[in-house]
Enzyme design. Structure first.
Site, mmCIF file in Angstrom:
data_model
loop_
_atom_site.group_PDB
_atom_site.id
_atom_site.type_symbol
_atom_site.label_atom_id
_atom_site.label_comp_id
_atom_site.label_asym_id
_atom_site.label_seq_id
_atom_site.Cartn_x
_atom_site.Cartn_y
_atom_site.Cartn_z
ATOM 1 N N LYS A 51 43.023 50.951 38.877
ATOM 2 C CA LYS A 51 42.651 51.297 40.251
ATOM 3 C C LYS A 51 43.849 51.756 41.078
ATOM 4 C CE LYS A 51 41.480 47.343 41.118
ATOM 5 N NZ LYS A 51 41.386 46.025 40.865
ATOM 6 N N ARG A 107 36.420 41.792 47.685
ATOM 7 C CA ARG A 107 36.263 41.195 46.359
ATOM 8 C C ARG A 107 35.222 40.086 46.353
ATOM 9 N NH1 ARG A 107 41.996 42.408 44.590
ATOM 10 N NH2 ARG A 107 42.017 42.217 42.347
ATOM 11 N N ARG A 134 51.160 45.548 30.222
ATOM 12 C CA ARG A 134 51.833 45.643 31.514
ATOM 13 C C ARG A 134 52.708 44.400 31.747
ATOM 14 N NH1 ARG A 134 48.207 46.199 36.845
ATOM 15 N NH2 ARG A 134 48.140 43.947 36.746
ATOM 16 N N ARG A 143 54.916 40.610 35.780
ATOM 17 C CA ARG A 143 54.268 39.996 36.941
ATOM 18 C C ARG A 143 53.888 38.560 36.637
ATOM 19 N NH1 ARG A 143 49.561 43.699 39.517
ATOM 20 N NH2 ARG A 143 48.473 41.717 39.416
ATOM 21 N N ARG A 169 41.599 35.733 35.666
ATOM 22 C CA ARG A 169 41.328 36.807 36.621
ATOM 23 C C ARG A 169 40.074 37.584 36.233
ATOM 24 N NH1 ARG A 169 46.849 39.282 36.214
ATOM 25 N NH2 ARG A 169 45.920 41.202 36.949
HETATM 26 P P1 ADP Z 1 44.505 43.042 39.812
HETATM 27 O O1 ADP Z 1 45.615 43.796 39.142
HETATM 28 O O2 ADP Z 1 44.138 41.783 39.119
HETATM 29 O O3 ADP Z 1 43.339 43.897 40.172
HETATM 30 P P2 ADP Z 1 45.651 42.924 42.506
HETATM 31 O O4 ADP Z 1 47.024 43.472 42.337
HETATM 32 O O5 ADP Z 1 44.666 43.776 43.215
HETATM 33 O O6 ADP Z 1 45.081 42.435 41.115
HETATM 34 O O7 ADP Z 1 45.723 41.483 43.242
HETATM 35 C C1 ADP Z 1 46.535 40.451 42.743
HETATM 36 C C2 ADP Z 1 46.076 39.108 43.283
HETATM 37 O O8 ADP Z 1 46.086 39.122 44.715
HETATM 38 C C3 ADP Z 1 44.646 38.703 42.929
HETATM 39 O O9 ADP Z 1 44.544 38.124 41.649
HETATM 40 C C4 ADP Z 1 44.346 37.707 44.057
HETATM 41 O O10 ADP Z 1 44.970 36.462 43.856
HETATM 42 C C5 ADP Z 1 45.024 38.355 45.251
HETATM 43 N N1 ADP Z 1 44.061 39.244 45.970
HETATM 44 C C6 ADP Z 1 44.142 40.599 46.072
HETATM 45 N N2 ADP Z 1 43.108 41.084 46.790
HETATM 46 C C7 ADP Z 1 42.340 40.016 47.130
HETATM 47 C C8 ADP Z 1 41.132 39.860 47.848
HETATM 48 N N3 ADP Z 1 40.467 40.910 48.349
HETATM 49 N N4 ADP Z 1 40.640 38.608 48.020
HETATM 50 C C9 ADP Z 1 41.281 37.547 47.536
HETATM 51 N N5 ADP Z 1 42.415 37.626 46.825
HETATM 52 C C10 ADP Z 1 42.956 38.834 46.621
#
Ligand code: ADP
Length: 191
Positions: A13, A88, A127, A133, A144
């Site tokens: 994304k 989310r 990754r 990370r 996740r």
């Molecule tokens: P991913 O690569 O898993 O899609 P992101 O980089 O978008 O993850 O987000 C990393 C972390 O930040 C999530 O696992 C969560 O803990 C937190 N996070 C991001 N966006 C949200 C949201 N809209 N609501 C709650 N937690 C969030």
């Protein structure tokens, strides 16, 4: 243009969000990036968010909603925005509806990047080796995915019922996927 890009962790994304945002001249707002920036700067928000992120859990809605509200109030988001990683949860969907309604606009489209579950786990593990990370360990990656299936997958149906859902196949090279996204968005009217 007010857009959302959705997809499971590892769907790519973030990469696609940057291309789309650039094309439409709108900011790409990634809640994950904002949280990570706060974590690395050691802000109170970052300290709070880190506990959840490191475990693969969602940051509580109240914190996330407030952060997004502040971000889309910034001048660069007045003409539109692309949200990556938000909403989310169903509660976040409602909150976002309220924020957009308040500005007199509407959501133009929700892009759903569709990918195979095993493929995304594989990508995330790769990754993890490159970027290191803290939330990219195997256990956390699996958690996740679970949280996504439980809390976020249902949103696809919600937006589908509103007729603003645009599904795009996320497998293949980055630029193939980008092309699919632009082709699909061509038919979306701008508000
Ligand atoms: P991913 O690569 O898993 O899609 P992101 O980089 O978008 O993850 O987000 C990393 C972390 O930040 C999530 O696992 C969560 O803990 C937190 N996070 C991001 N966006 C949200 C949201 N809209 N609501 C709650 N937690 C969030």
């Amino acid at each position: 243009m007010r857009l959302i890009i959705m997809g499971p962790p590892g769907a790519g994304k973030g990469t696609q969000a940057r291309y789309i945002a650039e094309h439409f001249g709108i900011p790409a707002i990634s809640t994950g990036d904002i949280f990570r920036a706060n974590v690395s700067q050691g802000t109170p928000l970052g300290v709070e968010a880190k506990r959840y992120m490191d475990a693969g859990e969602y940051v509580p809605d109240e914190i996330t909603n407030r952060m997004v509200r502040n971000r889309i109030d910034e001048p660069d988001a007045k003409q539109g925005f692309l949200l990556d990683g938000y909403p989310r949860t169903l509660a976040q969907v409602e909150e976002l509806d309220g924020m957009i309604k308040f500005t007199g606009h509407q959501l133009d489209a929700v892009l759903s990047v569709v990918v195979d579950k095993d493929e995304v786990v594989k990508r995330l593990l790769q990754r993890a080796q490159i970027e290191g990370r803290a939330d990219d360990t195997e256990d956390v990656i699996r958690r996740r995915q679970e949280v996504y299936l439980e809390q976020t997958q249902p949103l696809i149906q919600v937006y589908g019922e509103r007729d603003i859902l645009v599904e795009v196949d996320g497998l293949g090279e980055v630029d193939e996927v980008t092309k699919r996204i632009f082709d699909a968005l061509d038919v979306v009217p701008e508000s």
